[in-house]
Design a protein around this motif. Sequence first.
Motif, mmCIF file in Angstrom:
data_model
loop_
_atom_site.group_PDB
_atom_site.id
_atom_site.type_symbol
_atom_site.label_atom_id
_atom_site.label_comp_id
_atom_site.label_asym_id
_atom_site.label_seq_id
_atom_site.Cartn_x
_atom_site.Cartn_y
_atom_site.Cartn_z
ATOM 1 N N ILE A 155 2.695 -6.409 6.836
ATOM 2 C CA ILE A 155 1.686 -6.039 7.743
ATOM 3 C C ILE A 155 1.239 -7.242 8.498
ATOM 4 O O ILE A 155 0.771 -7.187 9.655
ATOM 5 C CB ILE A 155 0.519 -5.218 6.940
ATOM 6 C CG1 ILE A 155 1.291 -3.934 6.553
ATOM 7 C CG2 ILE A 155 -0.698 -5.312 7.428
ATOM 8 C CD1 ILE A 155 0.091 -3.184 5.628
ATOM 9 N N ILE A 164 -0.490 -5.078 15.874
ATOM 10 C CA ILE A 164 -1.572 -4.526 15.022
ATOM 11 C C ILE A 164 -3.107 -5.344 14.973
ATOM 12 O O ILE A 164 -2.856 -6.549 15.000
ATOM 13 C CB ILE A 164 -1.590 -3.919 13.536
ATOM 14 C CG1 ILE A 164 -0.975 -4.946 12.679
ATOM 15 C CG2 ILE A 164 -0.339 -2.812 13.492
ATOM 16 C CD1 ILE A 164 -0.758 -4.716 11.386
ATOM 17 N N ASP A 168 -6.286 -1.498 12.005
ATOM 18 C CA ASP A 168 -5.089 -0.618 11.862
ATOM 19 C C ASP A 168 -4.498 -0.500 10.659
ATOM 20 O O ASP A 168 -3.639 0.097 10.034
ATOM 21 C CB ASP A 168 -3.760 -1.243 12.707
ATOM 22 C CG ASP A 168 -4.100 -0.918 14.180
ATOM 23 O OD1 ASP A 168 -4.505 0.070 14.665
ATOM 24 O OD2 ASP A 168 -3.663 -1.898 14.909
ATOM 25 N N VAL A 169 -5.285 -1.542 9.744
ATOM 26 C CA VAL A 169 -4.910 -1.536 8.399
ATOM 27 C C VAL A 169 -5.344 -0.223 7.397
ATOM 28 O O VAL A 169 -6.461 -0.351 7.206
ATOM 29 C CB VAL A 169 -5.317 -2.955 7.621
ATOM 30 C CG1 VAL A 169 -4.665 -2.749 6.177
ATOM 31 C CG2 VAL A 169 -4.451 -4.225 8.304
ATOM 32 N N GLU A 172 -2.372 4.550 4.991
ATOM 33 C CA GLU A 172 -1.069 5.072 5.467
ATOM 34 C C GLU A 172 -0.177 3.873 5.604
ATOM 35 O O GLU A 172 1.050 3.929 5.481
ATOM 36 C CB GLU A 172 -1.259 6.025 6.430
ATOM 37 C CG GLU A 172 -2.118 7.393 6.384
ATOM 38 C CD GLU A 172 -3.265 7.130 5.783
ATOM 39 O OE1 GLU A 172 -4.221 6.507 6.380
ATOM 40 O OE2 GLU A 172 -3.860 8.277 5.077
ATOM 41 N N LEU A 173 -0.793 3.005 6.126
ATOM 42 C CA LEU A 173 -0.150 1.692 6.930
ATOM 43 C C LEU A 173 0.521 0.961 5.530
ATOM 44 O O LEU A 173 1.804 0.689 5.586
ATOM 45 C CB LEU A 173 -0.699 1.074 7.753
ATOM 46 C CG LEU A 173 0.081 -0.387 8.398
ATOM 47 C CD1 LEU A 173 1.146 0.362 9.209
ATOM 48 C CD2 LEU A 173 -0.944 -1.488 9.070
ATOM 49 N N LYS A 176 3.275 3.169 3.848
ATOM 50 C CA LYS A 176 4.537 2.915 4.864
ATOM 51 C C LYS A 176 5.469 1.777 4.611
ATOM 52 O O LYS A 176 6.697 1.641 4.878
ATOM 53 C CB LYS A 176 4.161 3.213 6.241
ATOM 54 C CG LYS A 176 4.592 4.294 7.052
ATOM 55 C CD LYS A 176 4.284 4.323 8.686
ATOM 56 C CE LYS A 176 5.760 3.892 9.377
ATOM 57 N NZ LYS A 176 5.319 3.578 10.579
ATOM 58 N N ASN A 177 4.652 0.635 4.076
ATOM 59 C CA ASN A 177 5.318 -0.531 3.889
ATOM 60 C C ASN A 177 5.590 -0.987 2.495
ATOM 61 O O ASN A 177 6.037 -2.000 2.234
ATOM 62 C CB ASN A 177 4.803 -1.691 4.769
ATOM 63 C CG ASN A 177 4.552 -1.645 5.988
ATOM 64 O OD1 ASN A 177 5.808 -2.092 6.659
ATOM 65 N ND2 ASN A 177 3.678 -1.120 6.865
ATOM 66 N N GLU A 181 8.686 3.837 0.920
ATOM 67 C CA GLU A 181 8.599 4.318 2.218
ATOM 68 C C GLU A 181 9.144 5.661 2.151
ATOM 69 O O GLU A 181 10.420 5.877 1.870
ATOM 70 C CB GLU A 181 9.238 3.512 2.947
ATOM 71 C CG GLU A 181 8.782 3.980 4.529
ATOM 72 C CD GLU A 181 9.928 3.234 5.468
ATOM 73 O OE1 GLU A 181 10.418 2.257 5.101
ATOM 74 O OE2 GLU A 181 9.757 3.851 6.764
#
Length: 246
Positions: A155, A164, A168-169, A172-173, A176-177, A181
């Motif tokens: 991220i 980003i 945006d953090v 979900e983010l 996803k990382n 995932e």
Amino acid sequence: MAKAIVTHLPEGVSVPAHIGIIMDGNGRWAKKRGMPRKVGHREGAKNFRAITRYAKALGVKYITYYAFSTENWKRPKDEVDAIMDLFEKYLDEVRDFIEENIRVRFIGDRSMLSETLQRKMKGVEEDSKDFDSMTLVLAINYGGRDDICHSVRQIVAMACRGEITESDVTEELIEKNLYTEEIPPADLIIRPSGEQRLSNFLIWQSAYAEFYYTNILWPDFRGKDLEDAIMAFNNRNRRYGGIDTK
Ligand code: IPE
Ligand code: IPE
Ligand code: MG
């Protein structure tokens, strides 16, 4: 052809979509028999295949096994070497699973594993990526804290590239990382051997998992024990912070 598996769960029992298993107790299993610890690891590795097939027969969609933690490097070198040798051997055998329509994935930091092992892991993942009857996830050199660090590093790299910003953090983010995932959160975590702790397994992914502990040592854990864990899971009331609706 593998022998057909007969399962015994009563009708109407709901099977957790994602089960995590901490394969613990191999050392004690061997010690009880006056044998070297590595014999316990060999028995444990055999059992993981049997339980995977049983879980598939029960309809489990994701099964994640804790095979080696980021902390397990602290063990004597000959034990670590024996475990790594077993991984290599079992990676060849894991190929049988491909024929059973099972997708295989690995989670954890691979950079510390041998090149041969890394190559075999990549090969198995590639060759099984389109299979969908069940996903078998192997956690090798895995640590929940390392998993979160790994996500955060990716991220931060995105932020440095200007892709980003702070807002945006999101959860979900981060999710996803993670190494997991696209794998749903764990519903049920099973730990044999009598220990009642997570030992840095799936810490993010088990935020709302149910936990099941048993004194049985991993090499002695059978399909019936998996069914007992699923029955116990069925008696839990998962509220996710809400209130009872039943
Ligand atoms: C789990 O069994 C396997 C690994 C950690 C690789 P252990 O080796 O921890 O077994 P015990 O806990 O000593 O009995
Ligand atoms: C957890 O078991 C790791 C695996 C089963 C791979 P450990 O035996 O390493 O955990 P602790 O040391 O008892 O917490
Ligand atoms: Mg242990």
